[in-house]
Design a protein around this motif. Structure first.
Motif, mmCIF file in Angstrom:
data_model
loop_
_atom_site.group_PDB
_atom_site.id
_atom_site.type_symbol
_atom_site.label_atom_id
_atom_site.label_comp_id
_atom_site.label_asym_id
_atom_site.label_seq_id
_atom_site.Cartn_x
_atom_site.Cartn_y
_atom_site.Cartn_z
ATOM 1 N N LYS A 77 0.840 -1.195 0.000
ATOM 2 C CA LYS A 77 0.000 0.000 0.000
ATOM 3 C C LYS A 77 0.880 1.251 0.000
ATOM 4 O O LYS A 77 1.931 1.281 0.651
ATOM 5 C CB LYS A 77 -0.906 0.008 1.226
ATOM 6 C CG LYS A 77 -1.950 -1.106 1.235
ATOM 7 C CD LYS A 77 -2.822 -1.004 2.478
ATOM 8 C CE LYS A 77 -3.876 -2.114 2.484
ATOM 9 N NZ LYS A 77 -4.718 -2.063 3.708
ATOM 10 N N ILE A 78 0.420 2.282 -0.704
ATOM 11 C CA ILE A 78 1.195 3.517 -0.803
ATOM 12 C C ILE A 78 1.404 4.144 0.575
ATOM 13 O O ILE A 78 2.493 4.656 0.874
ATOM 14 C CB ILE A 78 0.505 4.504 -1.761
ATOM 15 C CG1 ILE A 78 0.573 3.978 -3.194
ATOM 16 C CG2 ILE A 78 1.146 5.886 -1.676
ATOM 17 C CD1 ILE A 78 -0.111 4.852 -4.221
ATOM 18 N N VAL A 79 0.406 4.080 1.439
ATOM 19 C CA VAL A 79 0.527 4.648 2.786
ATOM 20 C C VAL A 79 1.646 3.949 3.556
ATOM 21 O O VAL A 79 2.471 4.598 4.217
ATOM 22 C CB VAL A 79 -0.812 4.519 3.547
ATOM 23 C CG1 VAL A 79 -0.637 4.961 4.991
ATOM 24 C CG2 VAL A 79 -1.894 5.346 2.868
ATOM 25 N N ASP A 80 1.705 2.617 3.479
ATOM 26 C CA ASP A 80 2.762 1.866 4.158
ATOM 27 C C ASP A 80 4.120 2.183 3.553
ATOM 28 O O ASP A 80 5.123 2.301 4.272
ATOM 29 C CB ASP A 80 2.485 0.363 4.058
ATOM 30 C CG ASP A 80 1.220 -0.044 4.799
ATOM 31 O OD1 ASP A 80 0.843 0.670 5.744
ATOM 32 O OD2 ASP A 80 0.612 -1.066 4.414
ATOM 33 N N PHE A 81 4.157 2.313 2.242
ATOM 34 C CA PHE A 81 5.404 2.648 1.548
ATOM 35 C C PHE A 81 5.938 3.993 2.038
ATOM 36 O O PHE A 81 7.126 4.126 2.355
ATOM 37 C CB PHE A 81 5.157 2.684 0.038
ATOM 38 C CG PHE A 81 6.335 3.144 -0.779
ATOM 39 C CD1 PHE A 81 7.247 2.222 -1.272
ATOM 40 C CD2 PHE A 81 6.531 4.484 -1.063
ATOM 41 C CE1 PHE A 81 8.336 2.639 -2.030
ATOM 42 C CE2 PHE A 81 7.617 4.908 -1.813
ATOM 43 C CZ PHE A 81 8.521 3.980 -2.297
ATOM 44 N N LEU A 82 5.071 4.993 2.114
ATOM 45 C CA LEU A 82 5.488 6.329 2.544
ATOM 46 C C LEU A 82 5.943 6.331 3.997
ATOM 47 O O LEU A 82 6.923 6.999 4.359
ATOM 48 C CB LEU A 82 4.343 7.320 2.335
ATOM 49 C CG LEU A 82 3.926 7.569 0.885
ATOM 50 C CD1 LEU A 82 2.692 8.459 0.830
ATOM 51 C CD2 LEU A 82 5.071 8.200 0.095
ATOM 52 N N LYS A 83 5.252 5.587 4.838
ATOM 53 C CA LYS A 83 5.609 5.532 6.262
ATOM 54 C C LYS A 83 6.980 4.881 6.446
ATOM 55 O O LYS A 83 7.835 5.396 7.174
ATOM 56 C CB LYS A 83 4.540 4.751 7.020
ATOM 57 C CG LYS A 83 4.799 4.665 8.518
ATOM 58 C CD LYS A 83 3.692 3.902 9.216
ATOM 59 C CE LYS A 83 3.985 3.775 10.712
ATOM 60 N NZ LYS A 83 2.906 3.012 11.415
ATOM 61 N N GLN A 84 7.198 3.743 5.788
ATOM 62 C CA GLN A 84 8.468 3.032 5.926
ATOM 63 C C GLN A 84 9.611 3.764 5.228
ATOM 64 O O GLN A 84 10.773 3.655 5.637
ATOM 65 C CB GLN A 84 8.333 1.614 5.356
ATOM 66 C CG GLN A 84 7.393 0.708 6.120
ATOM 67 C CD GLN A 84 7.920 0.367 7.496
ATOM 68 O OE1 GLN A 84 9.121 0.220 7.690
ATOM 69 N NE2 GLN A 84 7.013 0.243 8.458
ATOM 70 N N GLY A 85 9.279 4.497 4.177
ATOM 71 C CA GLY A 85 10.320 5.173 3.408
ATOM 72 C C GLY A 85 10.667 6.566 3.897
ATOM 73 O O GLY A 85 11.570 7.202 3.344
ATOM 74 N N ALA A 86 9.996 7.068 4.925
ATOM 75 C CA ALA A 86 10.227 8.431 5.409
ATOM 76 C C ALA A 86 11.692 8.706 5.768
ATOM 77 O O ALA A 86 12.246 9.741 5.374
ATOM 78 C CB ALA A 86 9.308 8.719 6.597
#
Length: 424
Positions: free
Chosen positions: A390-399
């Motif tokens: 999910k894009i939300v998970d991607f953004l959270k982990q990639g911060a």
């Protein structure tokens, strides 16, 4: 002042998800139909004329090179080299992921192609080794951003043509910033891995015999990298000739040395190259016609006067440009920004005494970072789709990785020697 109207029209077509070259050509034709007294034939002349530049031959060669790489077994061997270098460290598999992107950046021209290959190759392995799947996807996507910075990235060639600077200089300028981005990502990954308890990829450092065996297996690829960068730097051949030589070397590697390539692979690679080259050429032809219009309307000079009326400090200008590019990167595809904004900015860049090669690296790094930001981040969307994240998970982990890239961007922006060291 008709040029703002066609720019707004073009951006509106971008927002409607129209293909890049179609939107630009539509804006060019609208100018000739509604705002120009020139005959319509001039529009066709400006479109076709751009395709006659001999420097453009570098593009199909490097696209073909990147496509052929998939069939040579090079990635698998370079993965072993990367593992030798960083596999023993905490978070070794994630570090190996970024190191592999850095090594492949010297022989591939496409961040999307590298990203797709590494996502399929490494994300499942990282998940099996205990990594969060979204974090593995974010590491792969962040590492893939190094590819357009380290030569022979296609963005380096396009900027050189748009800004009228040397392709060879752009190639040299991308090496140190690309390595800096790699180092920043790896430091961040090491810190995150320490906190989360991610283990090394291997239990011990490689023995002398293992190192010798791995390097002997990978020596043709190392020769390929040196032949591209070293040949251009030593003026042995031009970037276009370097692309032709590199294609010849990779065919030799695939057919004679590793013996993993087949004639069907070459046929498929040529087909993909034809499609990709046609797409890139249409964009370049359209952007050339647009640049002619902007020059005719003195749009760049008007923009320069406006910007210099706001500030006469080049560091403030660079900071504003970074913020603008990062914001636009969230909304507009990167090549569109490169084609539209660079011709408008060049007189201002000259006014502030900024080296155009250094400015090009700033722009390209910004556009690379934009590939990770919603809603149009192409690398982000590709990785999330392939890795089923999910894009939300991607953004959270990639911060944390995104923050590391921003720090690298600021260093590249305000320390021009990082970009110009090898050029001069």
């Amino acid at each position: 002042m008709s040029w703002p109207v066609i720019i707004i029209l073009m951006l509106g077509l971008f927002a409607l998800n129209m293909r890049l070259y179609v939107a630009i050509i539509a804006a060019v034709l609208a100018y000739f139909i509604f705002f120009s007294r020139f005959p319509d034939q001039i529009a066709i002349q400006r479109l076709i004329g751009a395709s006659q530049n001999m420097s453009l031959l570098a593009i199909p060669f490097f696209i073909l090179l990147g496509t052929l790489m998939e069939y040579t077994g090079v990635a698998r061997r370079m993965l072993k080299v990367a593992d030798l270098l960083v596999g023993k460290l905490t978070g070794g598999m994630a570090l190996t992921n970024v190191m592999l992107s850095t090594l492949l950046g010297g022989v591939s021209a496409s961040n999307l192609a590298d990203c797709a290959m590494l996502t399929r190759m490494l994300v499942p392995e990282m998940e099996r080794s205990g990594y969060n799947r979204a974090f593995a996807a974010a590491v792969t996507a962040s590492g893939a951003l190094i590819t357009p910075i380290i030569p022979p990235g296609i963005a380096l060639i396009i900027y050189a043509l748009v800004a009228d600077v040397s392709i060879g200089s752009m190639f040299m300028a991308g090496v140190v910033p690309g390595l800096l981005m790699s180092a920043m990502l790896m430091v961040t990954i090491y810190i995150v891995s320490k906190k989360r308890g991610y283990k090394p990829a291997r239990e011990s450092w490689p023995t002398r015999s293992e190192t010798r065996r791995t390097l002997l297996d990978a020596w043709p690829v190392l020769v390929l990298i040196v032949s591209i960068i070293g040949g251009i730097r030593l003026n042995i051949f031009t970037p276009t000739e370097a692309g032709a030589v590199a294609v010849g070397v990779v065919l030799l590697i695939g057919f004679v040395i590793y013996r993993e390539m087949r004639l069907s692979h070459v046929s498929h690679a040529l087909t993909e190259t034809f499609k990709s080259t046609a797409s890139v050429m249409l964009v370049i032809m359209a952007s050339s016609a647009l640049a002619w219009i902007l020059s005719l309307e003195q749009a760049a000079q008007q923009m320069a006067v406006y910007i210099t009326s706001l500030t006469d400090n080049k560091y403030v200008f660079l900071l504003v440009i970074n913020l603008l590019l990062l914001l636009l990167g969230m909304l507009v595809e990167g090549n569109a920004i490169l084609i539209v904004l660079v011709p408008l900015m060049m007189p201002t860049v000259a006014h502030f005494g900024i080296d155009p090669v250094h400015f090009g690296i700033i722009v390209i790094v910004n556009l690379a970072v934009g590939c990770l930001t919603p809603p149009v981040g192409t690398v982000m969307l590709l990785v999330c789709n392939l890795a089923k994240v999910k894009i939300v998970d991607f953004l959270k982990q990639g911060a944390p990785l995104f923050l590391a890239l921003l720090v690298a961007l600021l260093l590249i922006t305000f320390v021009p020697e990082l970009s110009l060291l090898l050029v001069h």
